[in-house]
Design a protein around this motif. Structure first.
Motif, PDB file in Angstrom:
ATOM      1  N   MET A 187     -10.804   0.977   0.798  1.00 22.03           N
ATOM      2  CA  MET A 187     -10.034   2.082   1.370  1.00 22.03           C
ATOM      3  C   MET A 187     -10.041   3.289   0.443  1.00 22.03           C
ATOM      4  O   MET A 187     -10.228   4.429   0.872  1.00 22.03           O
ATOM      5  CB  MET A 187      -8.605   1.635   1.642  1.00 22.03           C
ATOM      6  N   GLN A 188      -9.866   3.040  -0.840  1.00 24.15           N
ATOM      7  CA  GLN A 188      -9.861   4.141  -1.813  1.00 24.15           C
ATOM      8  C   GLN A 188     -11.229   4.803  -1.910  1.00 24.15           C
ATOM      9  O   GLN A 188     -11.331   6.033  -1.976  1.00 24.15           O
ATOM     10  CB  GLN A 188      -9.415   3.616  -3.178  1.00 24.15           C
ATOM     11  N   GLU A 189     -12.281   3.985  -1.910  1.00 25.07           N
ATOM     12  CA  GLU A 189     -13.636   4.553  -1.944  1.00 25.07           C
ATOM     13  C   GLU A 189     -13.901   5.399  -0.707  1.00 25.07           C
ATOM     14  O   GLU A 189     -14.506   6.473  -0.795  1.00 25.07           O
ATOM     15  CB  GLU A 189     -14.673   3.429  -2.053  1.00 25.07           C
ATOM     16  N   HIS A 190     -13.442   4.919   0.434  1.00 25.29           N
ATOM     17  CA  HIS A 190     -13.626   5.661   1.683  1.00 25.29           C
ATOM     18  C   HIS A 190     -12.907   7.007   1.628  1.00 25.29           C
ATOM     19  O   HIS A 190     -13.491   8.055   1.950  1.00 25.29           O
ATOM     20  CB  HIS A 190     -13.093   4.828   2.846  1.00 25.29           C
TER      21      HIS A 190
ATOM     22  N   SER B 120      -2.402  17.042  -0.157  1.00 23.63           N
ATOM     23  CA  SER B 120      -1.565  16.605   0.961  1.00 23.63           C
ATOM     24  C   SER B 120      -2.428  16.017   2.075  1.00 23.63           C
ATOM     25  O   SER B 120      -2.019  15.079   2.764  1.00 23.63           O
ATOM     26  CB  SER B 120      -0.746  17.790   1.488  1.00 23.63           C
ATOM     27  N   GLU B 121      -3.626  16.558   2.255  1.00 23.14           N
ATOM     28  CA  GLU B 121      -4.546  16.045   3.268  1.00 23.14           C
ATOM     29  C   GLU B 121      -4.955  14.614   2.942  1.00 23.14           C
ATOM     30  O   GLU B 121      -5.017  13.752   3.818  1.00 23.14           O
ATOM     31  CB  GLU B 121      -5.773  16.951   3.344  1.00 23.14           C
TER      32      GLU B 121
ATOM     33  N   LEU C 267       0.849  -1.196   0.000  1.00 23.50           N
ATOM     34  CA  LEU C 267       0.000   0.000   0.000  1.00 23.50           C
ATOM     35  C   LEU C 267       0.887   1.249   0.000  1.00 23.50           C
ATOM     36  O   LEU C 267       1.137   1.871   1.029  1.00 23.50           O
ATOM     37  CB  LEU C 267      -0.925  -0.010   1.217  1.00 23.50           C
ATOM     38  N   VAL C 268       1.363   1.586  -1.163  1.00 24.94           N
ATOM     39  CA  VAL C 268       2.239   2.745  -1.315  1.00 24.94           C
ATOM     40  C   VAL C 268       1.399   4.016  -1.396  1.00 24.94           C
ATOM     41  O   VAL C 268       0.390   4.066  -2.108  1.00 24.94           O
ATOM     42  CB  VAL C 268       3.120   2.606  -2.571  1.00 24.94           C
ATOM     43  N   VAL C 269       1.808   5.037  -0.659  1.00 29.22           N
ATOM     44  CA  VAL C 269       1.074   6.299  -0.653  1.00 29.22           C
ATOM     45  C   VAL C 269       1.121   6.910  -2.055  1.00 29.22           C
ATOM     46  O   VAL C 269       2.192   7.043  -2.643  1.00 29.22           O
ATOM     47  CB  VAL C 269       1.691   7.277   0.365  1.00 29.22           C
TER      48      VAL C 269
ATOM     49  N   HIS D 220      -3.951  11.265   5.088  1.00 26.13           N
ATOM     50  CA  HIS D 220      -4.997  10.344   5.546  1.00 26.13           C
ATOM     51  C   HIS D 220      -4.701   8.926   5.062  1.00 26.13           C
ATOM     52  O   HIS D 220      -4.861   7.943   5.816  1.00 26.13           O
ATOM     53  CB  HIS D 220      -6.356  10.806   5.026  1.00 26.13           C
ATOM     54  N   TYR D 221      -4.238   8.801   3.826  1.00 24.69           N
ATOM     55  CA  TYR D 221      -3.876   7.501   3.258  1.00 24.69           C
ATOM     56  C   TYR D 221      -2.755   6.874   4.082  1.00 24.69           C
ATOM     57  O   TYR D 221      -2.804   5.686   4.460  1.00 24.69           O
ATOM     58  CB  TYR D 221      -3.427   7.682   1.808  1.00 24.69           C
ATOM     59  N   ARG D 222      -1.747   7.673   4.389  1.00 24.09           N
ATOM     60  CA  ARG D 222      -0.601   7.191   5.170  1.00 24.09           C
ATOM     61  C   ARG D 222      -1.050   6.737   6.564  1.00 24.09           C
ATOM     62  O   ARG D 222      -0.576   5.728   7.095  1.00 24.09           O
ATOM     63  CB  ARG D 222       0.435   8.314   5.267  1.00 24.09           C
TER      64      ARG D 222
END
Length: 493
Positions: free
Chosen positions: A168-171, A59-60, A51-53, A64-66
């Motif tokens: 996760m991406q949809e969220h 940036s927000e 799961l690479v950022v 959040h992804y990180r």
């Protein structure tokens, strides 16, 4: 003479497996945690590597992804580090089933791994990018290996379809969308009902997430059935597996616990009866209505099973196994037996002494000579009494709830009605006819617990010394004989 010795040795080797099988099973325990730690680190690193950022986005969004990647990897690490079960019997068995599925489906990710968890809840789930977690609590509720294979195929389908990444991406996209931010600013700028509007927005977001999650379940059932059909397992058992999941929140035995048979004697002359139904008031005009959540299967561990069963029946063209199935193979029957004992031990190790006591009492009528079950009952009573005395009883005894089974609620009522000094009579009644008979660590610890509850300090001290000498650093040393913190340590704490 040499030939005679050789024949004796061969005969001994022939009977060794049978003798080993006759030995009573005790739950697995090892002081060496290095292997589990290395396994947890490997799975945590696999998630971080996969799961690479993303380089694009605000940036927000990337922060959040990180954060989600870190939380997910830490959760997987902790789950494996503190619950992975690497025993020499059940774990190799389920790994063998997992390998057979992978061998029959080479298109599945080569990185897919299975971890057997001590979690007593009857469940399985895919975590991270390629890890399938199988809870030990699920195995006793299945009837055969094909049902287990379907559940593993279902979780592997989640991995193959990348449902975690997609979810996760949809969220993140929904949370950071312009529409969501615009709606949130509008609510903050409104004059009235700001709190209610924010709750409604969050509820809508949650319901939308649940919708997508259930869509993934249908996809996983579809692909899971295909994966199962490519193996040598019986694909018709997929339907029966869902039938079992639909009722898995119910106890295996519906009848009440025979509490009076175990705990009624001269030292504790009390009869135990199930709670009676409350009489209806003569002023009652309308029966109490249940909420929407109570009339659906939303609160189930496995919701939507009825819909999923209809879907699988269609996939199988009505070639399904429905209703109770014939007895499983002797090998799977042994795995179920061992898993039941591991479940009880897991409840005990997680400080859920009410569950450990309940499950042990539930099994005792079927296995009255099982020394382990007798030991768990006495040890659970001892720990309950210790927590009652330490004013932490509510931390180890569940709340009476309509979601619990009726027999479990009956046991909880008894536990909540007990006084500190009544545990002495309770354990004495049980020990009279159910004293552990094996000379093992559990039996010795249970005898110590019984003597401690009976206020026999001399005998308890003798058993303590024997236990510490014979099983130094064993399973119960820290639990039964905790070392009080030093003044310096207490000050630092």
């Amino acid at each position: 003479m040499f030939r005679l010795v050789l024949l004796v040795c061969l005969a001994a080797l022939h009977f060794l497996p049978a003798a080993a099988q006759d030995q009573p099973y005790l739950p697995y325990y090892s002081r060496d945690t290095a292997q589990v730690y290395q396994l947890a680190v490997a799975h945590r690193n696999a998630i971080k590597d996969h799961l690479v950022v993303p380089k694009t986005g605000s940036s927000e969004y990337r922060d959040h992804y990180r954060k989600i990647v870190k939380e997910t990897s830490d959760e997987v690490f902790n789950s494996i580090r503190y619950s992975a079960l690497l025993d020499p019997t059940v774990e190799p068995y389920v790994q063998q089933v997992f390998r057979r599925i992978l061998a029959a489906n080479p298109q599945l990710p080569a990185t897919a791994k299975l971890v057997l968890s001590r979690n007593p809840q009857p469940n399985a789930h895919a975590v991270g990018t390629s890890t399938v977690m199988l809870n030990i609590g699920l195995l006793p509720r299945l009837e055969n290996e094909s049902q287990l294979a379907f559940i593993l195929c279902h979780e592997l389908a989640h991995v193959a379809c990348r449902h975690m990444q997609t979810s996760m991406q949809e969220h993140l996209l929904a949370v950071h969308s312009k529409e969501m931010k615009r709606e949130y600013r509008r609510i903050l700028n409104s004059e009235y009902n700001i709190s209610s509007q924010i709750k409604a927005l969050a509820l809508g977001f949650s319901l939308n997430s649940n919708y997508h999650h259930r869509r993934y379940e249908r996809q996983a059932d579809s692909l899971g059935y295909v994966l199962l059909s490519r193996t040598s397992y019986d694909a018709s058992q997929a339907y029966r597996a869902l039938e079992l999941l639909d009722t898995i929140d119910q106890p295996e035995t519906a009848g009440p616990l025979p509490l009076s048979a175990y705990f009624n004697c001269a030292e504790f002359p009390r009869t135990f009866a199930a709670a009676e139904n409350k009489p209806k008031s003569i002023f009652t005009v309308k029966a109490a209505e249940k909420t929407v959540l109570e009339t659906t299967d939303t609160l189930k561990s496995h919701p939507d099973c009825a819909k999923r069963m209809r879907f699988v029946r269609t996939l199988a063209r009505d070639q399904v196994a429905a209703g109770p199935q014939a007895a499983s193979t002797p090998e799977f029957a042994r795995i179920r037996h061992i898993s039941r004992l591991e479940v009880i031990q897991s409840w005990f190790d997680y400080d859920c002494y009410d569950h450990a006591l309940f499950d042990a009492l539930l099994l005792l009528p079927q296995q009255p000579q099982n020394s382990y079950l007798r030991s768990v009952v006495l040890l659970s009573l001892y720990e309950l009494q210790q927590h009652l005395q330490g004013h932490t009883y509510n931390e180890v005894v569940s709340t009476i709830s309509p979601r619990n089974s009726a027999p479990f609620n009956d046991l909880l009522r008894v536990l909540y009605d007990l006084r500190h000094d009544e545990f002495k009579g309770l354990s004495a009644c049980f020990a009279q006819a159910n004293e552990p008979g094996q000379a093992d660590e559990y039996a010795l610890a249970a005898r110590y617990a019984a003597m401690a509850l009976a206020a026999e300090p001399a005998t308890a001290a003798s058993l303590k010394a024997q236990l510490q000498k014979q099983y130094a650093g064993g399973r119960f040393e820290k639990l039964l004989f905790p070392v009080p913190p030093t003044k310096a340590g207490a000050a630092r704490h």
